[in-house]
Write an enzyme that holds these catalytic residues in place. Structure first.
Site, short mmCIF file in Angstrom:
data_model
loop_
_atom_site.label_atom_id
_atom_site.label_comp_id
_atom_site.label_asym_id
_atom_site.label_seq_id
_atom_site.Cartn_x
_atom_site.Cartn_y
_atom_site.Cartn_z
N HIS A 8 1.25 -1.24 0.00
CA HIS A 8 -0.38 -0.25 -0.08
C HIS A 8 0.66 1.26 0.04
CE1 HIS A 8 -0.32 0.95 4.76
NE2 HIS A 8 0.40 -0.22 4.76
N ASP A 68 -0.75 4.63 1.08
CA ASP A 68 -0.39 5.56 2.41
C ASP A 68 0.40 5.11 3.41
OD1 ASP A 68 -2.23 3.58 2.41
OD2 ASP A 68 -3.81 4.52 3.66
N ASP A 121 5.80 0.86 7.68
CA ASP A 121 5.27 1.24 6.93
C ASP A 121 4.33 1.31 6.23
OD1 ASP A 121 2.40 -0.65 7.36
OD2 ASP A 121 1.64 0.08 8.99
N GLU A 181 -5.12 1.55 2.52
CA GLU A 181 -5.32 0.43 3.79
C GLU A 181 -5.44 0.96 4.72
OE1 GLU A 181 -3.17 -2.75 5.55
OE2 GLU A 181 -2.47 -0.60 5.35
N GLU A 182 -4.38 2.20 5.55
CA GLU A 182 -4.78 1.87 7.14
C GLU A 182 -6.29 3.07 7.20
OE1 GLU A 182 -2.28 1.66 8.55
OE2 GLU A 182 -0.24 1.61 7.47
N GLU A 227 4.46 -6.24 3.47
CA GLU A 227 3.21 -5.54 5.77
C GLU A 227 5.11 -5.39 6.19
OE1 GLU A 227 1.98 -3.93 6.14
OE2 GLU A 227 -0.22 -4.10 4.91
N HIS A 259 3.92 3.04 12.89
CA HIS A 259 2.97 4.18 12.28
C HIS A 259 3.48 5.26 13.86
CE1 HIS A 259 -1.00 2.22 11.20
NE2 HIS A 259 0.06 2.01 10.51
#
Length: 372
Positions: free
Chosen positions: A74, A76, A105, A135-136, A164, A342
């Site tokens: 992903h 984002d 991430d 995705e988030e 991932e 994150h």
């Protein structure tokens, strides 16, 4: 304003490419500039057919191979917290690290995929490279899900690998995730005559008490142990500073082992908060490890021969679950410590980025060397 560009995918060092991908901000819903740059870069290579849906870019080989592998990641990230542009630093152990939003991430995995998509003109299987948006955030916005609905043929394949973060190891399956609002109710009154009301914020204390007392399970699923979790992730209530509130809502997130169905997960959360109004706002099932599938076994053997280590569980939710729903076995494999995903100090050892690129390149190119 001129469009942003990525460095040459075939000549750029994969760590420098990761930094360049990170330095194009792409918070969920704002992936357009990065998706444009990815599309423009991939269209430079004649061996790739490039497709696009919204801010999801798909590139694929059409070599007529008997098998097709899907490599997905992903674009984002969660919001930037003063952690861009990226920096290279030395960690406490002397290893070089790339610091910045997305380094874990999961733009390291995206950069690895971009470089391999450009450089592997004749892989031993056909390959579909998927770079998707949103995705988030809530599952219904997920770009991979959107492509599955609109263009299911774009996702046809025999095995999917999600880039991932896994600290450079293989992680099988993933936990499911449920988000719900648990509501305590009361009766408004002037705060000078609080006895005439019923304070909903006070009543929400029982919700927090149950959360504090909750002991999450550790569940063995096909030989991998998944840790569950039930957490408060938000709370809101109050009308004015001189009023007793009549409502307080605690948002909870339940991460559940892939042996539970979504129905079982919802029933469990409703049991925990029995007596309170509860509304589910987001729900996605997990995926069992699937490590016994012959193609997965082949991938695991090849990659661990290069990297060493043994497969473990994926505690967070990833789109391996979405591929499982499509009947495609899938695993997680990418650079970065998922515990730092994150985080404001998000950072990834550069050796993990280059190591993942070597392992995947060797497997897709059919040149697997033993780990040393």
């Amino acid at each position: 304003m001129s469009p942003v560009q990525l460095p040459d995918l075939t000549t750029s060092d994969v760590v420098a490419l990761t930094a360049a991908v990170c330095d194009i901000p792409s918070v969920s819903g704002e992936e357009g500039p990065l998706a444009d740059a990815v599309e423009a870069a991939l269209r430079s290579y004649a061996h790739l057919e490039v497709l696009r849906d919204g801010d999801t870019v798909v590139a694929r080989t059409t070599l007529g191979r008997s098998r097709r592998v899907i490599m997905a990641g992903h674009l984002d990230t969660v919001p930037v917290q003063g952690n861009l542009p990226t920096e290279r630093r030395r960690g406490a152990d002397g290893q070089e690290e790339l610091w910045g939003r997305g380094a874990v991430d999961m733009k390291g995995g995206v950069a690895v995929a971009l470089q391999l998509a450009a450089t592997l003109g004749a892989p031993r299987t056909d390959v579909t490279w998927v770079f998707y948006d949103n995705e988030e955030v809530a599952a219904e916005l997920n770009g991979l899900g959107r492509v599955a609905r609109r263009h299911p043929d774009w996702l046809a394949g025999d095995l999917a690998v999600l880039g991932e973060p896994t600290s450079g190891g293989i992680e099988g399956g993933c936990n499911g995730t449920l988000r719900a609002d648990v509501r305590a109710t009361g009766r408004t009154a002037h705060s000078a005559r609080a006895w005439r009301g019923d304070n909903a914020v006070h009543a929400a204390g029982e919700i927090l008490t149950r959360l504090n007392a909750y002991r999450p399970a550790e569940v063995d699923v096909d030989g991998l142990v998944y840790r569950e979790g039930l957490s408060a992730v938000g709370i809101r209530g109050g009308i004015a500073t001189n009023m007793v509130p009549d409502e307080c809502v605690v948002t909870v997130n339940y991460r559940f082992a892939p042996s539970r169905s979504v129905q079982e997960a919802e029933a469990h959360v409703r049991e925990v908060f029995d007596g309170f109004e509860l509304s589910v706002t987001d729900l996605a099932g997990g995926a069992r490890p699937g490590l016994t599938d012959p193609l997965v076994t082949e991938f695991v053997s090849a990659v661990t021969a290069t990297t060493g280590g043994r497969p473990g569980p994926k505690y967070g939710w990833t789109d391996v679950a979405r591929f499982a729903e499509l009947g495609i076995p899938a695993v997680n494999f990418g650079p970065g410590d998922p515990a730092l995903a994150h985080a404001d100090d998000e950072r990834c050892p550069t050796e993990q980025i280059t190591g993942c690129a070597r392992a995947l390149g060797a497997w897709l190119g059919g040149d697997v060397q033993p780990a040393h």
